[in-house]
Every structure is written in C-alpha cells, then in structure tokens.
Design an enzyme around this catalytic site. Structure first.
Site, mmCIF file in Angstrom:
data_model
loop_
_atom_site.group_PDB
_atom_site.id
_atom_site.type_symbol
_atom_site.label_atom_id
_atom_site.label_comp_id
_atom_site.label_asym_id
_atom_site.label_seq_id
_atom_site.Cartn_x
_atom_site.Cartn_y
_atom_site.Cartn_z
ATOM 1 N N MET A 27 53.923 38.569 37.695
ATOM 2 C CA MET A 27 53.415 39.781 38.329
ATOM 3 C C MET A 27 54.140 40.180 39.607
ATOM 4 O O MET A 27 53.692 41.084 40.315
ATOM 5 C CB MET A 27 51.914 39.628 38.618
ATOM 6 C CG MET A 27 51.079 39.417 37.368
ATOM 7 S SD MET A 27 51.394 40.660 36.073
ATOM 8 C CE MET A 27 50.764 42.139 36.893
ATOM 9 N N GLY B 89 49.117 33.110 30.500
ATOM 10 C CA GLY B 89 50.169 32.439 29.750
ATOM 11 C C GLY B 89 50.070 32.572 28.240
ATOM 12 O O GLY B 89 50.534 31.698 27.510
ATOM 13 N N ASN C 151 51.588 34.677 26.163
ATOM 14 C CA ASN C 151 52.909 34.784 25.537
ATOM 15 C C ASN C 151 53.649 33.454 25.595
ATOM 16 O O ASN C 151 54.335 33.069 24.646
ATOM 17 C CB ASN C 151 53.736 35.883 26.207
ATOM 18 C CG ASN C 151 53.517 37.242 25.575
ATOM 19 O OD1 ASN C 151 53.651 37.401 24.363
ATOM 20 N ND2 ASN C 151 53.167 38.224 26.384
ATOM 21 N N GLY D 272 66.258 47.842 38.019
ATOM 22 C CA GLY D 272 65.238 48.881 38.029
ATOM 23 C C GLY D 272 63.887 48.366 37.569
ATOM 24 O O GLY D 272 63.701 47.179 37.301
ATOM 25 N N LEU E 51 61.076 41.262 40.520
ATOM 26 C CA LEU E 51 62.261 40.571 41.029
ATOM 27 C C LEU E 51 63.127 41.557 41.810
ATOM 28 O O LEU E 51 63.349 42.685 41.379
ATOM 29 C CB LEU E 51 63.066 39.987 39.867
ATOM 30 C CG LEU E 51 62.350 38.947 38.998
ATOM 31 C CD1 LEU E 51 63.280 38.481 37.888
ATOM 32 C CD2 LEU E 51 61.864 37.769 39.826
ATOM 33 N N HIS F 173 57.104 44.229 27.870
ATOM 34 C CA HIS F 173 56.316 45.289 28.504
ATOM 35 C C HIS F 173 55.380 45.893 27.463
ATOM 36 O O HIS F 173 55.805 46.155 26.332
ATOM 37 C CB HIS F 173 57.260 46.367 29.065
ATOM 38 C CG HIS F 173 56.541 47.443 29.815
ATOM 39 N ND1 HIS F 173 55.987 47.227 31.053
ATOM 40 C CD2 HIS F 173 56.266 48.736 29.487
ATOM 41 C CE1 HIS F 173 55.407 48.347 31.474
ATOM 42 N NE2 HIS F 173 55.562 49.270 30.538
#
Length: 202
Positions: free
Chosen positions: A89, A11, A13, A142, A92, A108
């Site tokens: 992790m 956590g 971020n 994607g 979706l 990312h």
C-alpha cells in the site's frame, strides 16, 4: 528465479502464489516477503510456508527515503531477481524504481489504463462501465502506468456494489497473477517498448 514480495495486508494474492509454488507449478524460489506493516497477515502466511520475512515499519525511519533504502538493501542481500507487489500500500518512489536492478510487477483491480490509483472498483462503478477486471503490469515511475503483462475481465452487474465487484475481481487476480509470474519465470515475457509479448507454447 529468485522472487521477493512486498505486501501490506491480508496476503491473498501471495497465498495464491504460494499454493501453486507448493504444488510445484510455479518455478520460482521465494527468497523473502517484506512488509511496511508489522501486523500484515502476509507475513504470517509466508512464515507458515517457510519463507523468510522482514518488516519495515515506517516509525523505524526518519523518512520514506531511509525506509526505501533499507528495503532496497534487503532485496539486494537476498538476491532478488523479480519483485512482486501483492497489496503493497505504499507507492514506490521513482528513485526506488530506478535503483532496482530487477523487474517489479504489480496487480491492479481494474482494466488499466482505466481507473488507476485507489478505489479502482468504486471508480469503475461510478463511471458506469459494464466490464471491469484486473491487470498485471510492470511498475514504472508513474501511478499504475507501466506496460501491461496480462489482463482478465469480469462483468459488472447492475446490483453490484464495491464489495461484490471487488470480490469477483479478486478471484480473477488469484488466477492471473500466478500465471504472469509463471510466464516471467519461464522466460516467456518480452518487452518491446510499451508492448509486452507473451510467448505461448504451441
């Protein structure tokens, strides 16, 4: 803007965002932090900040679809207007992304579209790039392929390994992820197809 967060691990971020929120420089309302991991440090960080938390461990569900349905229902119940992925992790599903009636953003640890997926820092080192960085992007159906909101670069040094490069990138993540959320909350981000236009104050 009512913001929900999905996280799976430490956590860091999320902590960076909460710090700015507590300082009054991030104009959002954190309505919930969810995790697929009961032991995620992100849940502890959120609880300490007074943010409601919810866990969705995989073992509680027959399949991933049932788990995602529960998460989607929770996000709707708490009035989510923006979903932030912060070290979440699980990928979706396209159904999740299509069903969500709010933007979803992710960060990312590479300069997309280069090096999507797992171990992006190792991918960058193996490829031999001289510059890497991080990317805040919208989530689409994607793999790390959604429109780019913000990017920040870091140098890659000859002596770098995955650990040292990851640490340098993470410091930049803690700066640009809250900035991207601030821009979104202030209505400064406009999408035009794949292009994302940032309206900066003059």
């Amino acid at each position: 803007m009512k913001v929900a967060v999905l996280a799976s691990g430490r956590g860091s971020n999320l902590q960076a965002m909460i710090a700015e929120w507590q300082e009054g420089t991030l104009p959002v309302e954190f309505v919930g932090v969810g995790s697929n991991n009961l032991d995620a440090m992100a849940l502890t960080i959120a609880e300490k900040a007074g943010i409601p938390v919810r866990a969705f461990p995989r073992d509680n569900y027959n399949d991933k679809s049932e788990q995602e349905t529960d998460i989607l229902n929770w996000l709707e119940d708490i009035g989510t207007e923006l979903l932030i992925l912060a070290g979440y992790m699980l990928v979706l599903s396209p159904r999740f992304v299509r069903t969500a009636e709010y933007p979803i953003v992710n960060i990312h640890p590479a300069l997309l579209p280069s090096f999507p997926g797992l171990h992006a820092q190792k991918q960058a080192l193996d490829y031999g790039v001289k510059v890497s960085g991080c990317t805040v992007h919208y989530v689409d159906e994607g793999m790390d392929s959604g429109p780019i909101i913000l990017q920040e670069t870091v140098p890659v040094f000859d002596e770098d390994d995955e650990e040292t490069l990851s640490a340098r990138i993470l410091k930049k993540e803690h700066i640009i992820y809250p900035e991207a959320i601030r821009l979104l909350a202030n209505g400064k981000v406009k999408r035009d197809g794949r292009r994302v236009i940032i309206q900066r104050d003059s």
